[in-house]
Design an enzyme around this catalytic site. Structure first.
Site, mmCIF file in Angstrom:
data_model
loop_
_atom_site.group_PDB
_atom_site.id
_atom_site.type_symbol
_atom_site.label_atom_id
_atom_site.label_comp_id
_atom_site.label_asym_id
_atom_site.label_seq_id
_atom_site.Cartn_x
_atom_site.Cartn_y
_atom_site.Cartn_z
ATOM 1 N N TYR A 29 4.330 -6.401 16.889
ATOM 2 C CA TYR A 29 4.513 -5.572 15.690
ATOM 3 C C TYR A 29 5.279 -4.295 16.043
ATOM 4 C CZ TYR A 29 3.467 -2.030 12.233
ATOM 5 O OH TYR A 29 3.591 -1.000 11.340
ATOM 6 N N ASP A 85 10.006 -7.121 -3.812
ATOM 7 C CA ASP A 85 8.838 -7.482 -3.002
ATOM 8 C C ASP A 85 8.642 -8.982 -3.163
ATOM 9 O OD1 ASP A 85 6.024 -5.590 -2.161
ATOM 10 O OD2 ASP A 85 5.984 -7.778 -2.130
ATOM 11 N N TYR A 133 0.814 -1.216 0.000
ATOM 12 C CA TYR A 133 0.000 0.000 0.000
ATOM 13 C C TYR A 133 0.858 1.283 0.000
ATOM 14 C CZ TYR A 133 -3.311 3.449 1.942
ATOM 15 O OH TYR A 133 -4.070 4.562 2.192
ATOM 16 N N LEU A 180 -10.089 0.880 9.253
ATOM 17 C CA LEU A 180 -11.405 1.496 9.378
ATOM 18 C C LEU A 180 -11.975 2.019 8.055
ATOM 19 C CD1 LEU A 180 -13.698 2.456 11.215
ATOM 20 C CD2 LEU A 180 -12.426 4.595 11.535
ATOM 21 N N THR A 199 6.492 3.200 12.978
ATOM 22 C CA THR A 199 5.075 3.258 13.305
ATOM 23 C C THR A 199 4.819 3.943 14.640
ATOM 24 O OG1 THR A 199 3.186 1.866 13.932
ATOM 25 C CG2 THR A 199 5.339 0.931 14.308
ATOM 26 N N LYS A 220 2.197 -10.142 0.483
ATOM 27 C CA LYS A 220 1.069 -9.266 0.847
ATOM 28 C C LYS A 220 0.766 -8.272 -0.273
ATOM 29 C CE LYS A 220 1.064 -10.829 5.144
ATOM 30 N NZ LYS A 220 0.005 -11.661 5.679
ATOM 31 N N GLY A 221 1.776 -7.887 -1.002
ATOM 32 C CA GLY A 221 1.585 -6.881 -2.050
ATOM 33 C C GLY A 221 1.117 -7.511 -3.355
ATOM 34 N N PHE A 268 10.007 -0.653 3.032
ATOM 35 C CA PHE A 268 8.628 -0.830 3.502
ATOM 36 C C PHE A 268 8.317 -2.276 3.866
ATOM 37 C CE2 PHE A 268 8.424 2.794 0.606
ATOM 38 C CZ PHE A 268 7.705 3.711 1.350
HETATM 39 N N1 UDP Z 1 -12.091 0.634 14.064
HETATM 40 C C1 UDP Z 1 -13.446 0.383 14.242
HETATM 41 N N2 UDP Z 1 -14.017 -0.608 13.498
HETATM 42 C C2 UDP Z 1 -13.307 -1.355 12.593
HETATM 43 C C3 UDP Z 1 -11.936 -1.076 12.408
HETATM 44 C C4 UDP Z 1 -11.353 -0.065 13.170
HETATM 45 O O1 UDP Z 1 -14.118 1.028 15.048
HETATM 46 O O2 UDP Z 1 -13.898 -2.250 11.964
HETATM 47 C C5 UDP Z 1 -11.468 1.719 14.863
HETATM 48 C C6 UDP Z 1 -10.296 1.240 15.714
HETATM 49 O O3 UDP Z 1 -10.758 0.862 16.995
HETATM 50 C C7 UDP Z 1 -9.416 2.494 15.772
HETATM 51 C C8 UDP Z 1 -9.709 3.203 14.450
HETATM 52 O O4 UDP Z 1 -10.913 2.636 13.957
HETATM 53 O O5 UDP Z 1 -9.833 3.340 16.801
HETATM 54 C C9 UDP Z 1 -8.621 2.982 13.412
HETATM 55 O O6 UDP Z 1 -8.357 1.595 13.319
HETATM 56 P P1 UDP Z 1 -7.467 0.957 12.189
HETATM 57 O O7 UDP Z 1 -7.496 -0.535 12.377
HETATM 58 O O8 UDP Z 1 -7.888 1.512 10.874
HETATM 59 O O9 UDP Z 1 -6.001 1.538 12.471
HETATM 60 P P2 UDP Z 1 -5.104 1.486 13.812
HETATM 61 O O10 UDP Z 1 -5.456 2.721 14.579
HETATM 62 O O11 UDP Z 1 -5.410 0.223 14.530
HETATM 63 O O12 UDP Z 1 -3.716 1.541 13.263
#
Ligand code: UDP
Length: 326
Positions: A141, A32, A12, A190, A117, A36-37, A73
């Protein structure tokens, strides 16, 4: 212009950075293992399929090529999986990086940009988080990335090797104009899950609405993937100009709650997001927002896309491209 080796360039953030560097006029080659990619993320003729633990394959790519720098990456990134199978995270992320660093030394490449990260901070005591906040990862991680940062500091100290580590907050968005975007399998992030919910009508789950935040849902710092790409380009410029090694946060400094992301997705797509409130996801801190002032001051970097709606709109363009019926 420089000659750059990008590891994980079929993934990504790697694929977006590869495009960005090519547009800047750099010569770019991608390695790569495609675990995953996707090969379709890499422009024609630029991909070498290899695993970083294979030193001989790395030698074959590096020998005589005179790369000016490596942007690294290639790594596993799923927090939950890292808790279930820590060994593969240390093997892939730490041992894989050591193998790459050893190959770079064999071929005289001494400049390195590393994908780190926000997970190196674990559960921070306060936000926005500066780079000096305690480093206390809460999963393998984050630990694997911190271990690499520590190794890099020693290489700098002992051998004149120079690096920049970028600690990403929440990368999002896409460059649909190049046919690339976020494609994780399985998807856990998300914004792609919200867009999938819009497309399929099957609700996305909000992980907890009882956090100590204004609307009860978790707050994150979302940064457009092309702004992350430009941070890598700035890091390269810095190193190629003889700049010192350092670690930087990469975020916009603006936090959005899960419910605000859902609202932005509705505004960006003109569609309703079907969602339900579920339980908290283990290990999620209430709020993670970057203090990225060091990156801005030291490398002259600035995010161009600070509107969440614009970030989600670009991800939606890519979602529509992938699923032509959306
Ligand atoms: N989140 C959520 N529902 C989902 C996936 C993520 O509510 O199905 C929330 C998660 O709890 C966090 C935010 O969205 O607060 C971002 O999550 P993501 O997994 O995208 O990234 P992270 O913050 O874990 O790196």
């Amino acid at each position: 212009m420089a000659k750059i080796l990008v590891t994980g360039g079929a993934g990504y953030i790697g694929s977006h950075t590869t495009r960005f560097l090519l547009n800047r006029g750099h010569e770019v080659l991608v390695v790569d293992d495609l675990s995953k990619g996707y090969a379709h993320n890499v422009p024609e003729g630029r991909l070498h399929k290899l695993n970083l633990l294979d030193g001989e394959a790395l030698d074959a790519v590096l020998a005589g090529a005179r790369f000016d720098a490596v942007v690294h990456f290639a790594a596993f990134i799923a927090v939950g999986e890292s808790v279930r199978e820590p060994e593969i995270y240390f093997q892939n992320n730490v041992a894989g990086t050591l193998s790459l660093l050893a190959a770079m030394r064999r071929h005289g490449v001494r400049k390195f940009v590393f994908s780190s990260t926000a997970a190196v901070y674990g559960n921070p005591e306060s936000t926005p988080i500066p780079e000096t906040a305690p480093h206390r990862p809460v999963n393998p991680y984050g630990e694997s990335k911190l271990m690499v940062e520590r190794i890099l500091r020693w290489l700098d100290e002992c051998s004149g090797f120079r690096y920049v580590a970028l600690r990403y907050f929440n990368a999002c968005g896409a460059a649909a104009e190049y046919g690339i975007g976020e494609e994780h399998e399985p998807e856990t992030h998300l914004i792609p899950l919200i867009l999938r919910a819009i497309r399929t009508g099957s609700p996305v789950t909000v992980f907890g609405n009882d956090y100590p935040t204004p609307d009860g849902t978790c707050i994150r710092d979302y940064i457009h993937v092309l702004d992350l790409a430009s941070a890598h380009a700035a890091a390269l410029d810095h190193l190629l100009a003889g700049g010192a090694s350092d670690s930087f946060n990469a975020g916009t400094g603006i936090g959005y709650s899960v419910l605000e992301v859902i609202k932005a997705a509705e505004a960006a797509t003109g569609r309703q997001v079907p969602f339900q409130i579920g339980r908290r996801r283990e290990g999620d801190p209430a709020e993670l927002v970057a203090d990225s002032s060091k990156l801005m001051k030291t490398l002259g970097w600035e995010p161009k896309i600070t509107s969440l709606q614009e970030m989600v709109a670009s991800a939606w363009q890519f979602e529509k491209l992938r699923h032509a019926s959306a």
